[in-house]
Motif scaffolding. Sequence first.
Motif, short mmCIF file in Angstrom:
data_model
loop_
_atom_site.label_atom_id
_atom_site.label_comp_id
_atom_site.label_asym_id
_atom_site.label_seq_id
_atom_site.Cartn_x
_atom_site.Cartn_y
_atom_site.Cartn_z
N ASP A 130 -2.32 3.48 12.76
CA ASP A 130 -2.80 4.86 12.75
C ASP A 130 -2.37 5.49 11.21
O ASP A 130 -1.28 5.59 10.88
CB ASP A 130 -2.38 5.53 13.87
CG ASP A 130 -3.27 5.10 15.16
OD1 ASP A 130 -4.36 5.06 15.14
OD2 ASP A 130 -2.40 4.94 16.15
N GLY A 131 -3.61 6.40 10.83
CA GLY A 131 -3.06 7.04 9.58
C GLY A 131 -4.37 7.47 9.19
O GLY A 131 -5.57 7.25 9.56
N SER A 132 -4.20 8.45 8.16
CA SER A 132 -5.38 9.01 7.71
C SER A 132 -5.75 8.66 6.08
O SER A 132 -6.32 9.37 5.31
CB SER A 132 -5.51 10.58 7.68
OG SER A 132 -4.29 10.98 7.01
N THR A 133 -5.12 7.45 5.68
CA THR A 133 -5.12 7.28 4.33
C THR A 133 -5.21 5.34 4.35
O THR A 133 -5.35 4.84 5.33
CB THR A 133 -3.90 7.41 3.47
OG1 THR A 133 -2.78 6.54 3.67
CG2 THR A 133 -3.47 9.03 3.48
N ASN A 134 -5.01 4.97 3.27
CA ASN A 134 -4.96 3.35 2.95
C ASN A 134 -3.65 2.84 2.97
O ASN A 134 -3.52 1.64 2.72
CB ASN A 134 -5.85 3.03 1.69
CG ASN A 134 -7.38 2.93 1.88
OD1 ASN A 134 -7.82 3.00 3.20
ND2 ASN A 134 -8.25 2.79 0.75
N ALA A 135 -2.78 3.60 3.30
CA ALA A 135 -1.41 3.16 3.29
C ALA A 135 -1.08 2.76 4.79
O ALA A 135 -0.48 3.79 5.46
CB ALA A 135 -0.47 4.38 2.66
N GLY A 183 -3.53 0.86 -1.34
CA GLY A 183 -4.14 0.90 -2.69
C GLY A 183 -5.54 1.53 -2.40
O GLY A 183 -6.14 1.57 -1.30
N GLY A 184 -6.23 1.84 -3.59
CA GLY A 184 -7.48 2.35 -3.51
C GLY A 184 -7.79 3.73 -2.87
O GLY A 184 -6.65 4.59 -2.81
N THR A 185 -8.89 4.01 -2.37
CA THR A 185 -9.21 5.21 -1.96
C THR A 185 -9.89 5.23 -0.38
O THR A 185 -10.50 4.03 -0.02
CB THR A 185 -10.09 6.05 -2.65
OG1 THR A 185 -11.29 5.49 -2.85
CG2 THR A 185 -9.39 6.45 -4.06
N GLY A 186 -9.88 6.29 0.50
CA GLY A 186 -10.49 6.16 1.70
C GLY A 186 -9.63 6.33 3.04
O GLY A 186 -8.67 6.62 2.52
N ALA A 234 -13.36 6.29 6.71
CA ALA A 234 -13.91 6.94 5.55
C ALA A 234 -14.14 5.95 4.64
O ALA A 234 -13.71 5.05 4.29
CB ALA A 234 -12.88 8.18 4.96
N ALA A 235 -15.34 6.06 3.75
CA ALA A 235 -15.45 5.13 2.74
C ALA A 235 -14.27 4.47 1.87
O ALA A 235 -13.46 5.44 1.44
CB ALA A 235 -16.59 5.61 1.84
N MET A 236 -14.16 3.32 1.93
CA MET A 236 -13.19 2.88 1.30
C MET A 236 -13.38 1.97 -0.10
O MET A 236 -14.48 1.47 -0.07
CB MET A 236 -12.56 1.67 2.03
CG MET A 236 -11.64 2.41 3.29
SD MET A 236 -11.05 0.92 4.36
CE MET A 236 -9.79 -0.02 3.45
#
Length: 72
Positions: free
Chosen positions: A34-39, A9-12, A60-62
């Motif tokens: 490891d990943g580039s999202t919040n999933a 969920g969310g962003t960052g 990155a800001a979450m």
Amino acid sequence: TSLTLKLSGGTGDGDIYAKLGAAPTTTVFDKKSDGSTNAETITFSAPAAGTYYLMVKAYAAMNGASVLATVK
């Protein structure tokens, strides 16, 4: 059985770090996602008994993310 830790969920961009028996750091941990999202998900198969400590590191800001722990 298993222990699954899921960030969603969310962003960052956040990663999850987990360690049995003590707080994890970015260099000392038992498992990390490891990943580039919040999933993000990590799973311990046949986890040892004890207290698991979790850290979420924002790369990155979450905003608006949540963590769910599931024991099976």
